[in-house]
Design an enzyme around this catalytic site. Sequence first.
Site, PDB file in Angstrom:
ATOM      1  N   THR A 161       1.134  -0.387  -0.297  1.00  0.00           N
ATOM      2  CA  THR A 161       0.175   0.101   0.290  1.00  0.00           C
ATOM      3  C   THR A 161       1.058   1.183   0.034  1.00  0.00           C
ATOM      4  O   THR A 161       1.894   1.083   1.018  1.00  0.00           O
ATOM      5  CB  THR A 161      -1.147   0.113   1.045  1.00  0.00           C
ATOM      6  OG1 THR A 161      -1.182  -1.120   1.428  1.00  0.00           O
ATOM      7  CG2 THR A 161      -1.862   1.408   0.931  1.00  0.00           C
ATOM      8  N   SER A 192       3.809   1.628   2.847  1.00  0.00           N
ATOM      9  CA  SER A 192       5.262   1.011   2.309  1.00  0.00           C
ATOM     10  C   SER A 192       5.873   2.279   1.677  1.00  0.00           C
ATOM     11  O   SER A 192       6.911   2.291   1.697  1.00  0.00           O
ATOM     12  CB  SER A 192       5.080  -0.345   1.619  1.00  0.00           C
ATOM     13  OG  SER A 192       4.939  -1.346   2.408  1.00  0.00           O
ATOM     14  N   CYS A 224       9.501   2.095  -5.218  1.00  0.00           N
ATOM     15  CA  CYS A 224       8.779   0.459  -3.890  1.00  0.00           C
ATOM     16  C   CYS A 224       8.512  -1.056  -4.414  1.00  0.00           C
ATOM     17  O   CYS A 224       7.646  -1.260  -5.395  1.00  0.00           O
ATOM     18  CB  CYS A 224       8.152   1.333  -2.964  1.00  0.00           C
ATOM     19  SG  CYS A 224       6.753   0.155  -1.604  1.00  0.00           S
ATOM     20  N   THR A 253       3.917  -1.415  -3.605  1.00  0.00           N
ATOM     21  CA  THR A 253       3.888  -0.583  -4.998  1.00  0.00           C
ATOM     22  C   THR A 253       3.411  -1.009  -5.743  1.00  0.00           C
ATOM     23  O   THR A 253       4.069  -1.261  -6.794  1.00  0.00           O
ATOM     24  CB  THR A 253       4.413   0.712  -4.399  1.00  0.00           C
ATOM     25  OG1 THR A 253       3.973   0.719  -3.083  1.00  0.00           O
ATOM     26  CG2 THR A 253       3.024   1.498  -4.614  1.00  0.00           C
TER      27      THR A 253
END
Length: 191
Positions: free
Chosen positions: A13, A138, A172, A175
């Site tokens: 997320t 994250s 990330c 993501t």
Amino acid sequence: MRNSESSPSMHGTTILAVRKGGVICLAGDGQVSLGPTIVKGDARKVRRLEVGGHAALAGFAGATADAFTLLERLEAKLEQSPGQLRRAAVELAKDWRTDRYLRRLEAMLIVADENETLLLTGQGDVLAPEGGATAIGSGGNFALAAARALMDSERSAEEIARRAMAIAAEICVYTNGRLTVETLISASEAP
């Protein structure tokens, strides 16, 4: 799933809020990961809440079932205090901090209406971030840094949010680029 040595931890997320030019935009990616495995790529972690004729946006990071419990509680608080996002958020944070069941919930929320953006945590925090942008999850720090760098540009709130989320997805591993985007326009800016 809770963190423990016997089970993989759930990650994922990125939720980003950008407020610019009388518009608030809330964007969230769709990836849910369990350890090193992507288990879902199109989760909806951003919601529009319509309560008592007032609109608000909410995005969550953390355990999904926990976040849905918190969103339901937030809606109930908004029903008790229509149009008063801060009051509803403070009441939710009080419950979250003091209720034995709620204290165990592992999630964070960003909530926004036409007037303000708030960050809520399980430690009882209700924060009004500065600078027009805030993020959780994250990839939150990556998205936040990108959004802040873009705030002085001619881009709209939604354009900034989409570009910042794309940058976070490039950095990330928790993501992805499958976004849910919701916007609200301030009444003073509406045509």
